[in-house]
Design an enzyme around this catalytic site. Structure first.
Site, mmCIF file in Angstrom:
data_model
loop_
_atom_site.group_PDB
_atom_site.id
_atom_site.type_symbol
_atom_site.label_atom_id
_atom_site.label_comp_id
_atom_site.label_asym_id
_atom_site.label_seq_id
_atom_site.Cartn_x
_atom_site.Cartn_y
_atom_site.Cartn_z
ATOM 1 N N LYS A 52 0.839 -1.202 0.000
ATOM 2 C CA LYS A 52 0.000 0.000 0.000
ATOM 3 C C LYS A 52 0.877 1.257 0.000
ATOM 4 O O LYS A 52 0.607 2.220 -0.722
ATOM 5 C CB LYS A 52 -0.945 -0.021 1.215
ATOM 6 C CG LYS A 52 -2.038 -1.078 1.075
ATOM 7 C CD LYS A 52 -2.894 -1.294 2.327
ATOM 8 C CE LYS A 52 -3.846 -2.462 2.074
ATOM 9 N NZ LYS A 52 -4.749 -2.751 3.198
ATOM 10 N N GLN A 96 -4.918 -1.893 9.272
ATOM 11 C CA GLN A 96 -4.802 -3.187 8.608
ATOM 12 C C GLN A 96 -5.423 -4.277 9.483
ATOM 13 O O GLN A 96 -5.146 -4.374 10.666
ATOM 14 C CB GLN A 96 -3.316 -3.488 8.330
ATOM 15 C CG GLN A 96 -3.085 -4.728 7.496
ATOM 16 C CD GLN A 96 -3.642 -4.615 6.073
ATOM 17 O OE1 GLN A 96 -3.693 -3.532 5.499
ATOM 18 N NE2 GLN A 96 -4.067 -5.731 5.513
ATOM 19 N N ASP A 119 -11.030 2.501 3.423
ATOM 20 C CA ASP A 119 -11.391 1.081 3.238
ATOM 21 C C ASP A 119 -12.887 0.912 2.966
ATOM 22 O O ASP A 119 -13.334 -0.154 2.562
ATOM 23 C CB ASP A 119 -11.068 0.291 4.521
ATOM 24 C CG ASP A 119 -9.700 -0.379 4.475
ATOM 25 O OD1 ASP A 119 -9.276 -0.773 3.378
ATOM 26 O OD2 ASP A 119 -9.092 -0.533 5.555
HETATM 27 N N1 GUN Z 1 -7.084 -7.101 5.574
HETATM 28 C C1 GUN Z 1 -7.385 -7.812 4.459
HETATM 29 N N2 GUN Z 1 -7.898 -6.997 3.516
HETATM 30 C C2 GUN Z 1 -7.925 -5.762 4.039
HETATM 31 C C3 GUN Z 1 -8.343 -4.505 3.542
HETATM 32 O O1 GUN Z 1 -8.815 -4.349 2.405
HETATM 33 N N3 GUN Z 1 -8.198 -3.458 4.392
HETATM 34 C C4 GUN Z 1 -7.706 -3.596 5.650
HETATM 35 N N4 GUN Z 1 -7.619 -2.513 6.423
HETATM 36 N N5 GUN Z 1 -7.314 -4.745 6.146
HETATM 37 C C5 GUN Z 1 -7.426 -5.823 5.330
#
Ligand code: GUN
Length: 280
Positions: A52, A96, A119
């Site tokens: 990211k 996350q 998100d």
């Molecule tokens: N863990 C797995 N996929 C995601 C996501 O799209 N966002 C976040 N914050 N955590 C995740």
């Protein structure tokens, strides 16, 4: 033989578009900045967070990281989120997942300002999505819709069968496909006669976390198959929820794993980060 939907190529085209938008935003005095929180030392989460941050860098978005120890309490995490919510230099925040089991993840997701919720996990944004009035897009589902559009797949009036009802993929994918006038069926672990349903699908989305779950006898000739799974098979190799080798002759288009839906999720996170900076 199905056309292979190339997630990396489509991701790159999205990132190219966003890079231009970021430079226009900056020229207008708006600086997108994504803040990523990671708690504990889950290896997969570390890889996702690094990816990211790299994506931010590649399109000129600033990113900040808060890496907190496993022992962090819910209160400490909520205090940090309050601070980031109040910081006007931060335009997007994500925590996350998964967080360690002792942390109240629901409280965490609800504490992130809905205006910085890149998100699209906050109940406010999920509610907006269900009303078709959302600003942010759910990242993985939006990535799949982007793929369908890129490949010229007509969505209106098509039967989209989604296997899996998670809050992150199955449910928001149903909402997005309804917004696009698809007829949507959501199946799950208690669904009876699953294959009878999936065989009626024009578009099949598989998000069940089970290696090679979808076989060719579960799809109709010419179906478009989107595979959200990221699993390891018996030999330890990354594989999807779709038996790709089995389905590729019968499907008209299919996503590979790796290199399919996965790369799109981060592209759409970048899209939300640009939207946040532009809109709020
Ligand atoms: N863990 C797995 N996929 C995601 C996501 O799209 N966002 C976040 N914050 N955590 C995740």
């Amino acid at each position: 033989m199905a056309k292979i939907i190339d997630g990396k190529q489509i991701r790159d085209s999205v990132l190219d578009r966003l890079r231009e938008q970021v430079s226009a935003l900056k020229a207008g005095g708006k600086n997108p900045c994504l803040c990523v929180i990671i708690v504990g030392d889950d290896a997969a989460s570390r890889v996702y967070v690094n990816n990211k941050k790299k994506a931010c860098e590649s399109i000129g978005i600033e990113s900040k990281e808060y890496a907190l120890p496993e022992s962090t309490t819910t209160e400490e995490l909520l205090d940090l989120i309050d601070k980031l919510n109040a910081d006007s230099s931060i335009t997007g925040i994500l925590c996350q997942m998964p967080v360690p089991a002792h942390i109240d993840s629901k409280a965490v997701l609800e504490r992130i300002s809905p205006y910085k919720d890149v998100d699209c996990f906050h109940p406010f944004n999920v509610g907006k999505l269900s009303q078709g009035d959302n600003v942010f897009l759910p990242c993985t589902p939006a990535g799949m819709v982007e793929m369908l559009d890129y490949m010229g797949v007509e969505i209106t009036g098509k039967h989209c069968v989604i296997i899996g009802r998670s809050d992150i993929v199955g449910k928001p994918m149903a909402m997005l496909m309804l917004q696009r006038d698809a007829t949507v069926t959501v199946c799950h672990s208690k669904t009876k006669n699953l294959a009878d349903i999936t065989r009626t699908a024009d578009i099949v989305v598989v998000a069940v976390k089970k290696p090679y779950f979808l076989k060719s006898d579960m799809i109709k000739e010419g179906a478009v198959v989107l595979d959200v799974g990221i699993n390891r098979n018996a030999e330890g190799k990354i594989c999807g929820d779709v038996d790709f080798e089995d389905c590729k002759e019968k499907a008209s288009m299919i996503t590979p794993v790796p290199g399919g839906v996965g790369p799109m999720t981060i592209a759409m996170l970048m899209n939300n980060t640009v939207i946040a900076a532009k809109t709020f």
